[in-house]
Design a protein around this motif. Sequence first.
Motif, PDB file in Angstrom:
ATOM      1  N   VAL B 191      14.514  -9.756  16.301  1.00 10.87           N
ATOM      2  CA  VAL B 191      14.717  -8.670  15.347  1.00 10.87           C
ATOM      3  C   VAL B 191      13.480  -8.507  14.475  1.00 10.87           C
ATOM      4  N   VAL B 192      12.987  -7.280  14.374  1.00 16.16           N
ATOM      5  CA  VAL B 192      11.873  -6.990  13.476  1.00 16.16           C
ATOM      6  C   VAL B 192      12.439  -6.227  12.281  1.00 16.16           C
ATOM      7  N   MET B 193      12.308  -6.823  11.109  1.00 18.71           N
ATOM      8  CA  MET B 193      12.774  -6.146   9.908  1.00 18.71           C
ATOM      9  C   MET B 193      11.594  -5.430   9.278  1.00 18.71           C
ATOM     10  N   VAL B 194      11.752  -4.130   9.060  1.00 20.82           N
ATOM     11  CA  VAL B 194      10.676  -3.366   8.434  1.00 20.82           C
ATOM     12  C   VAL B 194      11.094  -3.094   6.996  1.00 20.82           C
ATOM     13  N   THR B 195      10.294  -3.585   6.058  1.00 19.08           N
ATOM     14  CA  THR B 195      10.672  -3.422   4.659  1.00 19.08           C
ATOM     15  C   THR B 195       9.494  -2.906   3.852  1.00 19.08           C
ATOM     16  N   GLU B 196       9.720  -2.676   2.571  1.00 20.65           N
ATOM     17  CA  GLU B 196       8.645  -2.287   1.659  1.00 20.65           C
ATOM     18  C   GLU B 196       8.893  -3.013   0.345  1.00 20.65           C
ATOM     19  N   PRO B 197       7.844  -3.216  -0.459  1.00 18.40           N
ATOM     20  CA  PRO B 197       8.042  -3.964  -1.693  1.00 18.40           C
ATOM     21  C   PRO B 197       8.635  -3.102  -2.805  1.00 18.40           C
ATOM     22  N   SER B 198       9.894  -2.788  -2.698  1.00 22.05           N
ATOM     23  CA  SER B 198      10.580  -2.142  -3.812  1.00 22.05           C
ATOM     24  C   SER B 198      11.850  -2.948  -4.036  1.00 22.05           C
ATOM     25  N   ARG B 199      12.364  -2.885  -5.259  1.00 23.54           N
ATOM     26  CA  ARG B 199      13.580  -3.621  -5.594  1.00 23.54           C
ATOM     27  C   ARG B 199      14.690  -3.266  -4.600  1.00 23.54           C
ATOM     28  N   SER B 200      14.827  -1.960  -4.322  1.00 26.29           N
ATOM     29  CA  SER B 200      15.925  -1.531  -3.448  1.00 26.29           C
ATOM     30  C   SER B 200      15.757  -2.076  -2.039  1.00 26.29           C
ATOM     31  N   ALA B 201      14.549  -1.919  -1.498  1.00 20.64           N
ATOM     32  CA  ALA B 201      14.338  -2.342  -0.116  1.00 20.64           C
ATOM     33  C   ALA B 201      14.499  -3.857   0.015  1.00 20.64           C
ATOM     34  N   GLY B 220      11.373 -11.460  12.622  1.00 19.61           N
ATOM     35  CA  GLY B 220      10.086 -11.351  11.959  1.00 19.61           C
ATOM     36  C   GLY B 220      10.151 -10.164  11.021  1.00 19.61           C
ATOM     37  N   CYS B 221       9.161 -10.083  10.130  1.00 22.31           N
ATOM     38  CA  CYS B 221       9.223  -9.018   9.141  1.00 22.31           C
ATOM     39  C   CYS B 221       7.869  -8.327   8.981  1.00 22.31           C
ATOM     40  N   ILE B 222       7.909  -7.013   8.890  1.00 17.84           N
ATOM     41  CA  ILE B 222       6.709  -6.242   8.576  1.00 17.84           C
ATOM     42  C   ILE B 222       6.884  -5.670   7.175  1.00 17.84           C
ATOM     43  N   ILE B 223       5.951  -5.980   6.293  1.00 24.42           N
ATOM     44  CA  ILE B 223       6.014  -5.388   4.949  1.00 24.42           C
ATOM     45  C   ILE B 223       5.112  -4.155   4.953  1.00 24.42           C
ATOM     46  N   ASN B 224       5.731  -3.003   4.931  1.00 19.58           N
ATOM     47  CA  ASN B 224       4.986  -1.756   4.919  1.00 19.58           C
ATOM     48  C   ASN B 224       4.707  -1.375   3.464  1.00 19.58           C
ATOM     49  N   LYS B 225       3.691  -0.595   3.232  1.00 25.38           N
ATOM     50  CA  LYS B 225       3.299  -0.156   1.872  1.00 25.38           C
ATOM     51  C   LYS B 225       3.169  -1.372   0.956  1.00 25.38           C
ATOM     52  N   CYS B 226       2.580  -2.476   1.490  1.00 25.10           N
ATOM     53  CA  CYS B 226       2.619  -3.771   0.796  1.00 25.10           C
ATOM     54  C   CYS B 226       1.940  -3.750  -0.556  1.00 25.10           C
ATOM     55  N   LYS B 231       3.882  -7.744  -6.943  1.00 25.64           N
ATOM     56  CA  LYS B 231       4.812  -8.769  -7.412  1.00 25.64           C
ATOM     57  C   LYS B 231       5.995  -8.897  -6.433  1.00 25.64           C
ATOM     58  N   ILE B 232       6.568  -7.738  -6.102  1.00 28.41           N
ATOM     59  CA  ILE B 232       7.716  -7.786  -5.190  1.00 28.41           C
ATOM     60  C   ILE B 232       7.256  -8.207  -3.796  1.00 28.41           C
ATOM     61  N   SER B 233       6.055  -7.772  -3.418  1.00 26.45           N
ATOM     62  CA  SER B 233       5.493  -8.191  -2.132  1.00 26.45           C
ATOM     63  C   SER B 233       5.481  -9.709  -2.036  1.00 26.45           C
ATOM     64  N   SER B 234       5.038 -10.361  -3.094  1.00 23.68           N
ATOM     65  CA  SER B 234       4.953 -11.813  -3.000  1.00 23.68           C
ATOM     66  C   SER B 234       6.351 -12.441  -3.073  1.00 23.68           C
ATOM     67  N   GLU B 235       7.277 -11.791  -3.783  1.00 24.73           N
ATOM     68  CA  GLU B 235       8.661 -12.286  -3.767  1.00 24.73           C
ATOM     69  C   GLU B 235       9.243 -12.209  -2.349  1.00 24.73           C
TER      70      GLU B 235
END
Lengths: 112, 295, 284
Positions: B191-201, B220-226, B231-235
């Motif tokens: 499973v590839v989870m595609v996320t972004e660093p926002s509180r909601s995502a 695995g995870c892809i952080i888009n718009k990292c 701060k949230i990216s590192s969380e």
Amino acid sequence: MKIAFSTTGLEMNSPIDPRFGRSEYFIILDEKDNSKQIIDNSAITSVAHGAGPRTAQKIIEAGVGVLITGNGPGNNAARVLNTSGVRILVGAGGMTVDEAYRAYKDNKLKQF
Amino acid sequence: MKEIVFISGKGGTGKTSITAAMSYLLGGNCILADCDVDAADMHLVTRPQAILSEIFFSGVEAKINTSLCSSCARCFQICRFHAINAGGTGFSVDPLSCEGCGYCFHICPEQAISLPERKVGIFQISQTRFDNILVHAELDIGAENSGKLVTKVKKEARKLAEKEKINIILVDGSPGIGCPVISSLAGAGYVVMVTEPSRSAFHDLQRVHILLSKFGLPAGCIINKCDLNEKISSEIKDFLVSREIALLAEIPFSRSFSDAMIAGKTIMETDAENIILKINNSWDIILKQISGEDT
Amino acid sequence: MIIAIASGKGGTGKTTLAVNLSAFLAEKRKVILADLDVEEPNSGIFLKGRQVHSEKICRMIPEWIERTCIMCGKCQELCRFNAVLKIPDRIMLFPELCHSCFACSELCPTSSLPMHGETGGILYHSIISKKLQLVDSHLEIGQVSAVPLISATISYLKGIAASDDLLIFDSPPGTSCPMLEVTKSAEHVILVTEPTPFGFHDLKLAIKTMEKLDKSFSIVLNQAGDEFDSTIIEFCHSANYRIIACIPYMRRAAELYSAGRLLYQEIPVIREALSVIANNLQLA
């Protein structure tokens, strides 16, 4: 002992279907007289929900003692199988029915 | 055969764009399955030619034959979905509210109710620009996204993969955590989870991950718009480490994704070299992880 | 008055508009915001307040009474969702497959399947400010259908709302059952879209849904400022669909959003857009 294999075909050299609930066929091997019985499960594969428990119901009704499959049934189907004490063995994905049977005899399949 | 499912929890994180990019990369070595049947968009960038198109039925919907109806109102009383209209012209069923449970059919003393099959959408198999086959579907307006159409898409994709001896199926999953996602995940190998660093995502990512753990699936995870929120990216990265999820790529925010989409292209067909490199890299990691799985 | 905010595609700014519009209008009038995107409820991230109520939302499912059951199997025949199964020595129930239609329960000849409540999610009710309340429901993970939780939450809202309260519903994305359940009860629906081919395609689906429901609706073009804007604007003009506001794309907005903050307090252009929406829909 009756052993059920989830499979995509009708022969002993057909591949094991790694899925349980939506497996097209089951070959049931009766070790008592080496007879073979086929369960056609294709009607179930098209139901929207609850394919697993319905398939498990058929397996129970056929008097199966051991089920051999690939990934293993989902929670609901496992609940149904457990009520009748069907032993579930997994990890036969990628094998043929024959190979899976030998693996079972050699104790090489994982308990679910 | 391995099914790689792309999910996001929250919409708009770039899940479909990234799935399309991967399918460009793999070309004829993969089958593409669009399981986001509620808002199927994959065809907009892959611009496929239809090979097969068929009407898809699921469940039933009640119909009242007014000439047999004696207006006893039993159906009206028992329907928990308020799907029976008792208007001036007699009793009728509101198809958008009907759940297809068949209760009214069973209790109607006049046998005035039938349960014809319900058309819920269109199922399609097409050839994309990238020399791969796209299995997709479009759900009708207001139809129940039961997971059956998703299951059908996946089943046909598997059949084709077997026939064509193709080892990889890329699945564009559905948003949310309900039935369609659960169906998209069934039988997945990775499973590839595609996320972004926002509180909601991030919130949604954690909810989706609980679902994944229930299935015991490697991810695995892809952080888009990292770079949108360091701060949230590192969380998120801390979260991934603690859950043993591989970080596949961190992709900085870029207009290139929407520019590519507007041009009807994938990101791989643009000059956004930095992103292309990251997509290539993440595919290498995925490949390593899934082949490690096999041994 | 109920206004629903919906979109075909996820991530177009539906929740952002819902929380900002609610907070903005609540400067002047009483507003209740309901986050009905119960699979992924996120409004609570932007609006913090004092929780005044929470309750488990139950849906009705059957329960098997072995003592009185005669194992006739009628329940299994009746259930179109495979939630009831008769195996040799018992009846098994699968709550997550049950649609709560009551057929098995009420048609059981020995009344051996009485219905009882089972938790499907949790509803939270908070006071955000003097004039703003938030009701958000969270679907339990593993529950398949959001619809019963949505309809129970709407019933709760109707119970707490005063006649002059404005209710704003944040709808789930898509155009299937959950979205319909939310928009059905609204007087007007705002469809949020973005200027991309995905956004446009999904907007057209959402419009078809509104037409099928015979619902009054208008469109907000979010993250505007792209060459693709004109495609959507021209489409709406030629079909006589009303675009009530264009909110320009700003990186600052995306950053504030990512941190879970409200936009209109810090970005005047967004405040202006909200006021245009309020005027257009006569909400102020």
